[in-house]
Design a protein around this motif. Structure first.
Motif, PDB file in Angstrom:
ATOM      1  N   HIS A 123      -1.695 -45.925  35.315  1.00  7.18           N
ATOM      2  CA  HIS A 123      -1.506 -44.774  34.435  1.00  7.18           C
ATOM      3  C   HIS A 123      -0.174 -44.847  33.684  1.00  7.18           C
ATOM      4  CE1 HIS A 123      -4.801 -43.173  36.927  1.00  7.18           C
ATOM      5  NE2 HIS A 123      -5.178 -42.688  35.758  1.00  7.18           N
ATOM      6  N   PHE A 124       0.824 -45.491  34.293  1.00  7.06           N
ATOM      7  CA  PHE A 124       2.106 -45.673  33.606  1.00  7.06           C
ATOM      8  C   PHE A 124       1.898 -46.451  32.308  1.00  7.06           C
ATOM      9  CE2 PHE A 124       5.578 -48.595  32.659  1.00  7.06           C
ATOM     10  CZ  PHE A 124       6.606 -47.692  32.390  1.00  7.06           C
ATOM     11  N   TYR A 125       1.160 -47.540  32.362  1.00  7.72           N
ATOM     12  CA  TYR A 125       0.941 -48.359  31.168  1.00  7.72           C
ATOM     13  C   TYR A 125       0.056 -47.629  30.148  1.00  7.72           C
ATOM     14  CZ  TYR A 125       3.439 -52.085  33.393  1.00  7.72           C
ATOM     15  OH  TYR A 125       4.437 -52.821  33.972  1.00  7.72           O
ATOM     16  N   ALA A 126      -0.912 -46.919  30.634  1.00  6.54           N
ATOM     17  CA  ALA A 126      -1.742 -46.120  29.726  1.00  6.54           C
ATOM     18  C   ALA A 126      -0.882 -45.070  29.015  1.00  6.54           C
ATOM     19  CB  ALA A 126      -2.880 -45.458  30.488  1.00  6.54           C
ATOM     20  N   GLN A 127       0.041 -44.461  29.763  1.00  3.41           N
ATOM     21  CA  GLN A 127       0.965 -43.483  29.161  1.00  3.41           C
ATOM     22  C   GLN A 127       1.783 -44.117  28.046  1.00  3.41           C
ATOM     23  OE1 GLN A 127       3.757 -41.706  31.827  1.00  3.41           O
ATOM     24  NE2 GLN A 127       2.194 -40.564  32.974  1.00  3.41           N
ATOM     25  N   GLN A 128       2.249 -45.324  28.263  1.00  2.00           N
ATOM     26  CA  GLN A 128       3.089 -45.988  27.259  1.00  2.00           C
ATOM     27  C   GLN A 128       2.311 -46.244  25.969  1.00  2.00           C
ATOM     28  OE1 GLN A 128       6.294 -45.846  28.028  1.00  2.00           O
ATOM     29  NE2 GLN A 128       5.419 -45.005  29.910  1.00  2.00           N
ATOM     30  N   VAL A 129       1.058 -46.622  26.093  1.00  2.76           N
ATOM     31  CA  VAL A 129       0.227 -46.855  24.907  1.00  2.76           C
ATOM     32  C   VAL A 129      -0.019 -45.541  24.172  1.00  2.76           C
ATOM     33  CG1 VAL A 129      -2.061 -47.587  24.114  1.00  2.76           C
ATOM     34  CG2 VAL A 129      -0.838 -48.945  25.828  1.00  2.76           C
ATOM     35  N   VAL A 130      -0.266 -44.478  24.902  1.00 10.49           N
ATOM     36  CA  VAL A 130      -0.473 -43.168  24.281  1.00 10.49           C
ATOM     37  C   VAL A 130       0.819 -42.700  23.614  1.00 10.49           C
ATOM     38  CG1 VAL A 130      -1.094 -40.757  24.709  1.00 10.49           C
ATOM     39  CG2 VAL A 130      -2.389 -42.587  25.823  1.00 10.49           C
TER      40      VAL A 130
ATOM     41  N   LEU B  29      -2.333 -37.919  32.052  1.00 11.29           N
ATOM     42  CA  LEU B  29      -1.857 -39.178  32.638  1.00 11.29           C
ATOM     43  C   LEU B  29      -0.632 -38.971  33.525  1.00 11.29           C
ATOM     44  CD1 LEU B  29      -2.369 -41.522  29.572  1.00 11.29           C
ATOM     45  CD2 LEU B  29      -3.615 -41.635  31.755  1.00 11.29           C
ATOM     46  N   LYS B  30       0.222 -38.017  33.152  1.00 13.16           N
ATOM     47  CA  LYS B  30       1.413 -37.735  33.973  1.00 13.16           C
ATOM     48  C   LYS B  30       1.025 -37.165  35.333  1.00 13.16           C
ATOM     49  CE  LYS B  30       4.587 -37.031  30.155  1.00 13.16           C
ATOM     50  NZ  LYS B  30       5.297 -36.047  29.335  1.00 13.16           N
ATOM     51  N   SER B  31      -0.096 -36.469  35.379  1.00 15.08           N
ATOM     52  CA  SER B  31      -0.530 -35.889  36.648  1.00 15.08           C
ATOM     53  C   SER B  31      -1.016 -36.974  37.618  1.00 15.08           C
ATOM     54  CB  SER B  31      -1.629 -34.855  36.420  1.00 15.08           C
ATOM     55  OG  SER B  31      -2.838 -35.485  36.007  1.00 15.08           O
TER      56      SER B  31
END
Length: 181
Positions: free
Chosen positions: A143-150, A135-137
């Motif tokens: 993707h920012f919000y997906a990163q936060q959930v992960v 997701l960082k890539s």
């Protein structure tokens, strides 16, 4: 395996009604994870047919059925506790049930349950790290919000590992909570 282990584990503590068994499972799995009576009572009937429990009707006006575990049921409970937990949507629930009723096992067996759950959590955390790197890539708002959930899932995993460390300490150092019945 989940419902069977939960029911037999709770009955290891003493006789219970179906309602009491349902409440105990809710305490372990959470408020919104209720087993329906349409699942519970047929399972109790099946357990009675397999001689894992006895069902008796009490003398109260409501004529409640009281389940009591038999020696064969205690043996089945111990057998279920030793089975490796399959990795699926119910893995975490099964471990929570095992952790809730493991006082009926030896301290060494309790430590095995904790070690297996730790391994499972570490495997989840490795998977989470891979997802975060992926997701960082990607550098978009989605993707920012997906990163936060992960990251939330990651923090939950670390909390579980810390809790498992505390349990090992309580069982091995203090000994009082690790005694079997």
């Amino acid at each position: 395996m989940l419902n069977e282990l939960a029911i037999l584990g709770e009955l290891m503590e003493g006789p219970k009604t179906g309602y009491q068994l349902r409440q105990a499972m809710e305490n372990t799995l959470g408020h919104y994870r209720k087993v329906s009576f349409g699942v519970l009572y047929p399972l109790l009937t099946k357990f009675e047919e397999q001689h894992y429990i006895t069902l008796k009707i009490d003398d109260s006006p409501k004529r409640k059925k009281i389940a009591t575990i038999s020696e064969k049921g205690k043996s089945k409970f111990r057998q279920l506790m030793l089975i490796k937990v399959p990795e699926n949507a119910y893995t975490d629930d099964i471990y929570r049930i095992k952790l809730d009723v493991m006082q009926h096992m030896s301290i060494n067996q309790q430590l095995v349950v904790i070690k297996e759950y730790r391994n499972f959590q570490n495997k989840l955390l490795m998977d989470i790290d891979m997802k975060l790197n992926h997701l960082k890539s990607k550098n978009t708002k989605d993707h920012f919000y997906a990163q936060q959930v992960v990251k939330l899932r990651q923090k939950e995993g670390y909390v579980v590992l810390g809790w498992l460390d505390e349990m090992v300490h309580l069982i091995t150092e203090e000994g009082q909570h690790g005694k079997t019945s």
